[in-house]
Write a protein that holds these residues in place. Structure first.
Motif, PDB file in Angstrom:
ATOM      1  N   GLN A   1       0.833  -1.209   0.000  1.00  0.00           N
ATOM      2  CA  GLN A   1       0.000   0.000   0.000  1.00  0.00           C
ATOM      3  C   GLN A   1       0.867   1.258   0.000  1.00  0.00           C
ATOM      4  O   GLN A   1       0.576   2.220  -0.703  1.00  0.00           O
TER       5      GLN A   1
ATOM      6  N   ASP B   1       2.212   1.721  -3.490  1.00  0.00           N
ATOM      7  CA  ASP B   1       1.127   2.224  -4.344  1.00  0.00           C
ATOM      8  C   ASP B   1       0.943   3.729  -4.132  1.00  0.00           C
ATOM      9  O   ASP B   1       0.848   4.493  -5.093  1.00  0.00           O
ATOM     10  N   GLU B   2       0.895   4.148  -2.876  1.00  0.00           N
ATOM     11  CA  GLU B   2       0.705   5.560  -2.555  1.00  0.00           C
ATOM     12  C   GLU B   2       1.869   6.418  -3.060  1.00  0.00           C
ATOM     13  O   GLU B   2       1.656   7.529  -3.557  1.00  0.00           O
TER      14      GLU B   2
ATOM     15  N   ILE C   1       1.369   6.747  -6.835  1.00  0.00           N
ATOM     16  CA  ILE C   1       0.242   7.643  -7.114  1.00  0.00           C
ATOM     17  C   ILE C   1       0.632   9.089  -6.823  1.00  0.00           C
ATOM     18  O   ILE C   1       0.386   9.989  -7.642  1.00  0.00           O
TER      19      ILE C   1
ATOM     20  N   THR D   1      -6.488   3.842 -11.191  1.00  0.00           N
ATOM     21  CA  THR D   1      -6.570   3.680  -9.738  1.00  0.00           C
ATOM     22  C   THR D   1      -6.960   4.995  -9.067  1.00  0.00           C
ATOM     23  O   THR D   1      -7.801   5.005  -8.158  1.00  0.00           O
ATOM     24  N   ILE D   2      -6.380   6.094  -9.511  1.00  0.00           N
ATOM     25  CA  ILE D   2      -6.716   7.411  -8.957  1.00  0.00           C
ATOM     26  C   ILE D   2      -8.197   7.705  -9.180  1.00  0.00           C
ATOM     27  O   ILE D   2      -8.918   8.101  -8.252  1.00  0.00           O
TER      28      ILE D   2
ATOM     29  N   GLU E   1     -10.597   5.573  -9.847  1.00  0.00           N
ATOM     30  CA  GLU E   1     -11.389   4.599  -9.087  1.00  0.00           C
ATOM     31  C   GLU E   1     -11.485   4.995  -7.613  1.00  0.00           C
ATOM     32  O   GLU E   1     -12.551   4.895  -7.002  1.00  0.00           O
ATOM     33  N   GLN E   2     -10.382   5.460  -7.036  1.00  0.00           N
ATOM     34  CA  GLN E   2     -10.398   5.905  -5.644  1.00  0.00           C
ATOM     35  C   GLN E   2     -11.333   7.101  -5.460  1.00  0.00           C
ATOM     36  O   GLN E   2     -12.098   7.153  -4.494  1.00  0.00           O
TER      37      GLN E   2
ATOM     38  N   SER F   1     -14.947   5.836  -5.816  1.00  0.00           N
ATOM     39  CA  SER F   1     -15.325   5.049  -4.635  1.00  0.00           C
ATOM     40  C   SER F   1     -15.633   5.962  -3.458  1.00  0.00           C
ATOM     41  O   SER F   1     -16.603   5.741  -2.728  1.00  0.00           O
ATOM     42  N   GLU F   2     -14.810   6.988  -3.291  1.00  0.00           N
ATOM     43  CA  GLU F   2     -15.044   7.946  -2.202  1.00  0.00           C
ATOM     44  C   GLU F   2     -16.388   8.646  -2.376  1.00  0.00           C
ATOM     45  O   GLU F   2     -17.160   8.775  -1.426  1.00  0.00           O
TER      46      GLU F   2
ATOM     47  N   ASN G   1     -11.434  17.293  -2.955  1.00  0.00           N
ATOM     48  CA  ASN G   1     -10.554  16.636  -3.930  1.00  0.00           C
ATOM     49  C   ASN G   1     -10.173  17.559  -5.089  1.00  0.00           C
ATOM     50  O   ASN G   1      -9.726  17.086  -6.137  1.00  0.00           O
TER      51      ASN G   1
END
Length: 180
Positions: free
Chosen positions: A7, A10-11, A14, A58-59, A61-62, A65-66, A92
């Motif tokens: 994780q 990944d961070e 990103i 992924t960005i 999608e995050q 999802s939020e 955001n």
């Protein structure tokens, strides 16, 4: 511990991607630059994401999802939808601005529009059923409203987000009510 390291990597990737996209377009961005900025090897990058497209996915999608979590138990009112949406945009705004400025509108825009469109379909459906009005145009009106909300958000970001969430929500609510 391994999941925590994964994780963290990944961070890092990103964050490095978003940092680099602040000064260049997505097309100019190279995996080598991302790995250098993130402090990870190319092998680690490819093991975690595979492509720079996967990082962007992924960005996005995050973000989606939020927003889905934010609106999951939302009352179906134009005011509640507008407040949740502009609150999400405000929190955001930097990430969204980076994506837009990097030429990634088409990756960001459609999934968020779809979430908004579903909310407005539900809102307009409940209104039309309660008022015994025909429902055949709901999808069109909901899509129009969702697209308009995103256009407002993009303009708000582009002009520096000087208005408050409440001001933007009120403006959006007035426009939404006009669509009903």
């Amino acid at each position: 511990m391994t999941e925590s390291i994964r994780q963290q990597t990944d961070e890092q990737i990103i964050d490095a991607t978003l940092t680099l996209l602040q000064s260049q377009s997505y097309d100019q961005l190279a995996v080598t630059e991302i790995t250098r900025e993130a402090g990870v090897s190319r092998m680690a990058f490819y093991r975690h994401f595979g492509t720079k497209e996967a990082v962007i996915d992924t960005i996005v999608e995050q973000l989606n999802s939020e927003f889905k979590v934010d609106v999951e138990h939302l009352p179906l009112t134009s005011e509640a939808i507008a407040k949740a949406f502009f609150g999400f945009i405000k929190s955001n705004g930097m990430i969204i601005a980076v994506l837009l400025n990097a030429g990634l509108r088409e990756q960001f825009y459609p999934p968020l529009r779809d979430i908004l469109q579903e909310l407005y379909v539900a809102l307009y459906s409940q209104d039309r059923v309660a008022d015994h009005k025909p429902v055949q145009s709901i999808d069109y009106v909901a899509d129009f409203t969702a697209s308009g909300m995103l256009a407002l958000a993009i303009r708000w970001i582009a002009t520096g987000m000087h208005e408050s969430v409440a001001e933007m929500s009120k403006l959006a609510q007035q426009m939404t009510e006009a669509n009903r």
